[in-house]
Enzyme design. Structure first.
Site, PDB file in Angstrom:
ATOM      1  N   ASP A 221     -28.024  91.581  26.050  1.00 45.96           N
ATOM      2  CA  ASP A 221     -27.397  90.249  26.514  1.00 45.96           C
ATOM      3  C   ASP A 221     -26.942  90.616  27.729  1.00 45.96           C
ATOM      4  O   ASP A 221     -26.052  89.628  28.211  1.00 45.96           O
ATOM      5  CB  ASP A 221     -26.281  89.773  25.244  1.00 45.96           C
ATOM      6  CG  ASP A 221     -25.186  91.149  25.304  1.00 45.96           C
ATOM      7  OD1 ASP A 221     -25.322  92.147  25.803  1.00 45.96           O
ATOM      8  OD2 ASP A 221     -24.143  90.620  24.430  1.00 45.96           O
TER       9      ASP A 221
ATOM     10  N   HIS B  13     -24.685  93.011  28.684  1.00 49.65           N
ATOM     11  CA  HIS B  13     -23.481  93.601  28.957  1.00 49.65           C
ATOM     12  C   HIS B  13     -23.806  94.861  29.544  1.00 49.65           C
ATOM     13  O   HIS B  13     -24.632  95.690  29.183  1.00 49.65           O
ATOM     14  CB  HIS B  13     -22.988  93.684  27.563  1.00 49.65           C
ATOM     15  CG  HIS B  13     -23.254  94.710  26.410  1.00 49.65           C
ATOM     16  ND1 HIS B  13     -23.807  94.456  25.295  1.00 49.65           N
ATOM     17  CD2 HIS B  13     -23.317  96.215  26.385  1.00 49.65           C
ATOM     18  CE1 HIS B  13     -24.030  95.589  24.575  1.00 49.65           C
ATOM     19  NE2 HIS B  13     -23.846  96.580  25.330  1.00 49.65           N
TER      20      HIS B  13
ATOM     21  N   ASP C 206     -16.804 103.480  27.272  1.00 52.94           N
ATOM     22  CA  ASP C 206     -16.162 102.505  26.273  1.00 52.94           C
ATOM     23  C   ASP C 206     -15.808 103.419  24.822  1.00 52.94           C
ATOM     24  O   ASP C 206     -16.273 104.536  24.766  1.00 52.94           O
ATOM     25  CB  ASP C 206     -17.043 101.332  26.167  1.00 52.94           C
ATOM     26  CG  ASP C 206     -18.419 101.638  25.956  1.00 52.94           C
ATOM     27  OD1 ASP C 206     -18.816 103.043  25.704  1.00 52.94           O
ATOM     28  OD2 ASP C 206     -19.220 100.644  26.183  1.00 52.94           O
TER      29      ASP C 206
ATOM     30  N   GLU D  42     -19.147  92.110  27.401  1.00 51.49           N
ATOM     31  CA  GLU D  42     -19.821  91.112  26.942  1.00 51.49           C
ATOM     32  C   GLU D  42     -20.009  89.765  27.658  1.00 51.49           C
ATOM     33  O   GLU D  42     -19.138  89.484  28.551  1.00 51.49           O
ATOM     34  CB  GLU D  42     -19.438  90.663  25.651  1.00 51.49           C
ATOM     35  CG  GLU D  42     -19.575  91.841  24.348  1.00 51.49           C
ATOM     36  CD  GLU D  42     -21.005  92.262  23.974  1.00 51.49           C
ATOM     37  OE1 GLU D  42     -21.871  91.723  24.763  1.00 51.49           O
ATOM     38  OE2 GLU D  42     -21.097  92.870  23.174  1.00 51.49           O
TER      39      GLU D  42
HETATM   40  C1  GLP Z   1     -24.138 100.001  23.968  1.00 51.47           C
HETATM   41  C2  GLP Z   1     -22.953 100.658  24.974  1.00 51.47           C
HETATM   42  C3  GLP Z   1     -23.330 100.422  26.201  1.00 51.47           C
HETATM   43  C4  GLP Z   1     -25.009 100.747  26.395  1.00 51.47           C
HETATM   44  C5  GLP Z   1     -25.848  99.356  25.667  1.00 51.47           C
HETATM   45  C6  GLP Z   1     -27.272  99.730  25.459  1.00 51.47           C
HETATM   46  O1  GLP Z   1     -23.292  98.957  23.185  1.00 51.47           O
HETATM   47  N1  GLP Z   1     -21.681 100.146  24.777  1.00 51.47           N
HETATM   48  O2  GLP Z   1     -22.938 101.407  27.082  1.00 51.47           O
HETATM   49  O3  GLP Z   1     -25.467 100.726  27.758  1.00 51.47           O
HETATM   50  O4  GLP Z   1     -25.173  99.258  24.457  1.00 51.47           O
HETATM   51  O5  GLP Z   1     -27.305 100.845  24.514  1.00 51.47           O
HETATM   52  P1  GLP Z   1     -28.782 101.309  24.402  1.00 51.47           P
HETATM   53  O6  GLP Z   1     -29.155 102.267  25.641  1.00 51.47           O
HETATM   54  O7  GLP Z   1     -28.715 102.220  23.110  1.00 51.47           O
HETATM   55  O8  GLP Z   1     -29.885 100.129  24.295  1.00 51.47           O
END
Ligand code: GLP
Length: 239
Positions: free
Chosen positions: A133, A135, A64, A140
């Protein structure tokens, strides 16, 4: 479940390295951003530096990207992937693709990205994280479970979670370009890594809840090859 975040990273890295060695040139890796996979990339980087792993013939695709961050913005995922994956894993920059969230025509950018994925023959291994959440990528709660790469809107909770990477919440983009859940379901092996208490609810919903748009990660229950690697805190709500 593994001892701690470091052990999660070591285990995930070993799985990626094994796949890369057995497939050889042409190995295609999917990379997530965020803090969860950082130890995985660090372990892989060490293996590359020690001469135990060579990813110079491999390709990588990011999940992404934020919409609207100019090229070179330090928090754009293009830059994050360059700093945490491409350079330390000594991959060839032209073989690492991030969705173009700064394109004038985002719909075309989404289609181009899907075409490149298909052209590479799909992903052998996707390293994935999960948001608080539920995702995955930037899919989302509420998004269709079958969607392909598309323009999405970040949940306010995700913007707040990610504000730590920006100067303030105001600077966190509202939109993204993300692989859809349908895209992610097509990857041959998904390795999901999560650590910390903040992920416990999302992990429990993903693994033990109903498959539902309320927890996008739950779609992975229907995937034939998923490995979920957790530290004790992230696993603490599993029954
Ligand atoms: C972000 C990314 C995701 C990631 C998630 C968790 O927004 N778009 O690909 O897996 O949120 O992030 P983190 O690993 O920093 O908790």
């Amino acid at each position: 479940m593994l001892r701690d975040r470091e052990a999660v990273g070591a285990f995930a890295a070993e799985m990626v390295a094994e796949a890369a060695r057995s497939i050889g040139t042409g190995f295609v890796l999917g990379v997530a951003t965020g803090s969860s996979p950082v130890p995985t990339y660090e372990h892989l980087a060490r293996a590359v530096a020690n001469g135990e792993l060579d990813l110079s013939g491999a390709r990588a695709f990011a999940l992404d990207e934020y919409v609207g961050l100019p090229p070179g913005h330090p928090q754009s995922y293009a830059e994050v992937v360059r700093r945490t994956v491409t350079e330390p894993l000594r991959m060839r920059p032209e073989r690492v693709l991030v969705p173009n969230g700064f394109a004038d025509d985002l719909e075309t950018a989404a289609r181009d990205f899907e075409r490149s994925l298909a052209g590479a023959g799909g992903l052998d291994v996707q390293v994935l994280g999960i948001g608080t959440d539920g995702h995955v990528g930037f899919n989302e709660p509420g998004v269709p479970l079958t969607e392909r790469t598309h323009v999405g809107t970040l949940a306010e909770s995700t913007r707040r979670d990610n504000a730590r990477f920006f100067g303030s919440l105001d600077q966190v983009p509202h939109q993204c370009l993300t692989q859809g859940l349908g895209t992610i379901m097509g990857h041959r092996h998904v390795i999901l890594v999560a650590d910390g208490q903040a992920k416990a609810r999302a992990v429990a919903d993903m693994v033990e809840g109903d498959v539902s748009i309320d927890c996008p990660g739950s779609v992975l229950q229907g995937h034939p090859h998923v490995t979920v690697l957790l530290d004790p805190a992230a696993a603490s709500r599993l029954t």
